[in-house]
Design an enzyme around this catalytic site. Structure first.
Site, mmCIF file in Angstrom:
data_model
loop_
_atom_site.group_PDB
_atom_site.id
_atom_site.type_symbol
_atom_site.label_atom_id
_atom_site.label_comp_id
_atom_site.label_asym_id
_atom_site.label_seq_id
_atom_site.Cartn_x
_atom_site.Cartn_y
_atom_site.Cartn_z
ATOM 1 N N THR A 1 1.368 1.612 -1.884
ATOM 2 C CA THR A 1 0.062 1.485 -2.542
ATOM 3 C C THR A 1 -1.007 0.975 -1.573
ATOM 4 O O THR A 1 -0.689 0.296 -0.592
ATOM 5 C CB THR A 1 0.203 0.486 -3.714
ATOM 6 N N ASP A 2 -2.271 1.252 -1.905
ATOM 7 C CA ASP A 2 -3.372 0.703 -1.102
ATOM 8 C C ASP A 2 -3.571 -0.789 -1.366
ATOM 9 O O ASP A 2 -4.306 -1.456 -0.644
ATOM 10 C CB ASP A 2 -4.676 1.480 -1.369
ATOM 11 N N GLU A 3 -2.889 -1.313 -2.397
ATOM 12 C CA GLU A 3 -3.105 -2.729 -2.741
ATOM 13 C C GLU A 3 -2.579 -3.667 -1.652
ATOM 14 O O GLU A 3 -2.940 -4.837 -1.616
ATOM 15 C CB GLU A 3 -2.476 -3.051 -4.101
ATOM 16 N N TYR B 1 2.844 -8.400 -6.821
ATOM 17 C CA TYR B 1 3.158 -6.966 -6.710
ATOM 18 C C TYR B 1 2.838 -6.455 -5.313
ATOM 19 O O TYR B 1 3.695 -5.876 -4.630
ATOM 20 C CB TYR B 1 2.365 -6.170 -7.758
ATOM 21 N N LYS C 1 5.289 -5.025 -2.293
ATOM 22 C CA LYS C 1 5.169 -3.677 -1.726
ATOM 23 C C LYS C 1 4.919 -3.767 -0.212
ATOM 24 O O LYS C 1 5.455 -2.976 0.559
ATOM 25 C CB LYS C 1 4.044 -2.898 -2.400
HETATM 26 P P1 NAD Z 1 6.298 3.303 -12.863
HETATM 27 O O1 NAD Z 1 6.341 1.847 -13.190
HETATM 28 O O2 NAD Z 1 5.688 4.261 -13.826
HETATM 29 O O3 NAD Z 1 7.780 3.826 -12.568
HETATM 30 C C1 NAD Z 1 8.711 3.086 -11.820
HETATM 31 C C2 NAD Z 1 10.087 3.690 -12.068
HETATM 32 O O4 NAD Z 1 11.041 2.968 -11.264
HETATM 33 C C3 NAD Z 1 10.556 3.584 -13.506
HETATM 34 O O5 NAD Z 1 11.101 4.817 -13.931
HETATM 35 C C4 NAD Z 1 11.623 2.503 -13.462
HETATM 36 O O6 NAD Z 1 12.642 2.673 -14.456
HETATM 37 C C5 NAD Z 1 12.169 2.674 -12.061
HETATM 38 N N1 NAD Z 1 12.793 1.448 -11.536
HETATM 39 C C6 NAD Z 1 12.289 0.189 -11.566
HETATM 40 N N2 NAD Z 1 13.163 -0.667 -11.007
HETATM 41 C C7 NAD Z 1 14.227 0.065 -10.591
HETATM 42 C C8 NAD Z 1 15.438 -0.243 -9.921
HETATM 43 N N3 NAD Z 1 15.749 -1.510 -9.582
HETATM 44 N N4 NAD Z 1 16.297 0.756 -9.637
HETATM 45 C C9 NAD Z 1 16.021 2.035 -10.008
HETATM 46 N N5 NAD Z 1 14.894 2.386 -10.649
HETATM 47 C C10 NAD Z 1 14.003 1.408 -10.934
HETATM 48 O O7 NAD Z 1 5.578 3.391 -11.439
HETATM 49 P P2 NAD Z 1 4.602 4.515 -10.859
HETATM 50 O O8 NAD Z 1 3.230 4.198 -11.270
HETATM 51 O O9 NAD Z 1 5.174 5.841 -11.133
HETATM 52 O O10 NAD Z 1 4.710 4.205 -9.308
HETATM 53 C C11 NAD Z 1 5.727 4.797 -8.521
HETATM 54 C C12 NAD Z 1 5.620 4.286 -7.094
HETATM 55 O O11 NAD Z 1 4.338 4.609 -6.567
HETATM 56 C C13 NAD Z 1 5.768 2.772 -6.979
HETATM 57 O O12 NAD Z 1 6.507 2.500 -5.808
HETATM 58 C C14 NAD Z 1 4.338 2.271 -6.841
HETATM 59 O O13 NAD Z 1 4.300 1.083 -6.105
HETATM 60 C C15 NAD Z 1 3.698 3.427 -6.097
HETATM 61 N N6 NAD Z 1 2.255 3.611 -6.322
HETATM 62 C C16 NAD Z 1 1.744 3.681 -7.594
HETATM 63 C C17 NAD Z 1 0.380 3.912 -7.772
HETATM 64 C C18 NAD Z 1 -0.217 4.046 -9.159
HETATM 65 O O14 NAD Z 1 -1.432 4.157 -9.299
HETATM 66 N N7 NAD Z 1 0.566 4.086 -10.238
HETATM 67 C C19 NAD Z 1 -0.449 4.056 -6.679
HETATM 68 C C20 NAD Z 1 0.106 3.993 -5.405
HETATM 69 C C21 NAD Z 1 1.455 3.773 -5.253
#
Ligand code: NAD
Length: 372
Positions: free
Chosen positions: A133-135, A158, A162
């Site tokens: 993430t950009d955070e 968080y 990350k």
């Molecule tokens: P989300 O919370 O919707 O999904 C996370 C998934 O990971 C879920 O299905 C959960 O069951 C699974 N999970 C959690 N802990 C686990 C574990 N210990 N073992 C196996 N599975 C596990 O998240 P998202 O929004 O889809 O984000 C996905 C990735 O992208 C993350 O790494 C997040 O940091 C990154 N990201 C998200 C955004 C955003 O805007 N949502 C932006 C940039 C990066």
């Protein structure tokens, strides 16, 4: 290609899996613990398809990860499993440390052990894409943008977790030669987004005539990217990115949170007027998130230049599509609203609990925006 996708039942992971399985014919093994944020209903279109498999497991379980790698024999890992909600990290950081840091460590080790069993081209071609993430870069002032060269400065549990996992991924390349690639993306939005995050929360609250809580003065700025554009960027990074490199991904769509909420109100008013005037009347300012980063923006010129990626969707087009998707897919979100997350506010510390105005007091126990 044979690809392990961790977190494939989450918001971005499920969009990625649908793209890989339905549009690219890849063989995909989803590894997902199915936490509150994981939902197999998001993979309904893939269930039963050739090339799709699902393993419910914790990425922090090293022996299960090693077994999964040797049984599935992947060409690549796309690692998205994470605890992803900033407010939940403020309320309790332990699962963020367990999954985002320890889990990433165990997955890197399982990938390294598996790759050591390969030889020649297969070994050279193996990739570990770490999705971040950009955070991790902290908060910007009125101008400027994050890029791959921006120093890390995480502010929330968080983003700190990350950041730690990004450093591990890079260290496994430098130290062990595991071909890792890191991506740092801005805020995503789109279909199948868990309704604790800002956009789906506002859509569903507005549909139900509930208050629309906006943190602080609503002036926090995020760079919004439609999830399917992020998915294409991740595939580009996997296929054409260079090991050891980082790619910053963003939509060049900076918006203040208040403007995002107003846009959702206006689209809903056009599609399903509720007869009480504009839904902007429901907007309510509530106590800010502790340590809330003011502004994020991404300079995505490296991935644009080197990998030829560009977002296809404008914010206006993407947000309209997203609102329509929620109107058409109550089967997906209704059980989550009723059974998994009923909208209570998370992540307020004592002393921050006071709302900013009389009207906001009634909203402070309602759902709140989220990012991450
Ligand atoms: P989300 O919370 O919707 O999904 C996370 C998934 O990971 C879920 O299905 C959960 O069951 C699974 N999970 C959690 N802990 C686990 C574990 N210990 N073992 C196996 N599975 C596990 O998240 P998202 O929004 O889809 O984000 C996905 C990735 O992208 C993350 O790494 C997040 O940091 C990154 N990201 C998200 C955004 C955003 O805007 N949502 C932006 C940039 C990066």
């Amino acid at each position: 290609m044979r690809i392990i996708v961790t977190g494939g039942a989450g918001f971005i992971g499920s969009a990625l899996v649908r793209h890989l399985v339905l549009e690219r014919g890849a063989n995909v093994l989803v590894i997902d613990k199915l936490t509150y944020a994981g939902n197999r209903a998001s993979l309904r279109l893939c269930e039963g398809r050739t090339g799709f498999a699902f393993l419910q497991a914790d990425i922090a379980d090293g022996s299960r990860m090693r077994a999964a790698f040797s049984e599935f024999a992947p060409d690549a890992v796309m690692h998205l499993a994470a605890e992803s909600h900033v407010d939940r990290s403020i309320a309790g950081a332990a699962p963020f440390i367990e999954t985002n840091i320890v889990g990433t460590f165990r997955l890197l080790e399982a990938a390294r052990a598996y790759r050591d069993t390969l030889a020649g081209k297969a070994k050279d071609a193996f990739r570990f894409l770490h999705v971040s993430t950009d955070e991790v870069f902290g908060s910007l002032g009125e101008s400027g943008a994050f890029s791959e060269k921006t120093p890390y400065d995480p502010r929330s549990p968080y983003s700190a977790s990350k950041a730690a996992s990004d450093h591990l991924a890079r260290a496994w390349w430098e130290t062990y030669g595991l071909p890792t690639i890191v991506t740092n993306c801005s805020n995503n939005y789109g279909p199948y987004h868990f309704p604790e995050k800002l956009i789906p929360l506002i859509i569903l609250n507005a549909l139900e005539g509930r208050l629309l809580p906006v943190y602080g003065d609503g002036g926090h700025v995020r760079d919004w990217l439609f999830v399917e554009d992020h998915v294409r960027a991740l595939v580009a990074a996997l296929e054409r990115g260079r090991p050891g490199e980082t790619y910053a991904i963003g939509g060049r769509s900076e918006r203040r949170n208040l403007a995002v909420v107003e846009a959702v109100c206006d689209i809903l008013d056009g599609l399903v007027p509720d007869g009480d005037g504009t839904r902007r009347r429901l907007i309510t300012f509530v106590a800010d998130r502790p340590g809330h980063d003011r502004r994020y923006a991404i300079d995505a010129s490296k991935i644009e230049r080197e990998l030829g990626w560009r977002p296809r969707e404008s914010f206006e087009g993407g947000i309209a599509q997203t609102v329509r998707w929620y109107l058409d897919n109550e089967w997906w979100w209704r059980p989550l609203r009723q059974g998994v997350y009923d909208g209570e506010r998370l992540g307020l510390l004592s002393g921050h609990a006071a709302s900013r105005s009389a009207s906001s007091r009634s909203a402070s126990s309602r759902p709140t925006e989220g990012e991450g």
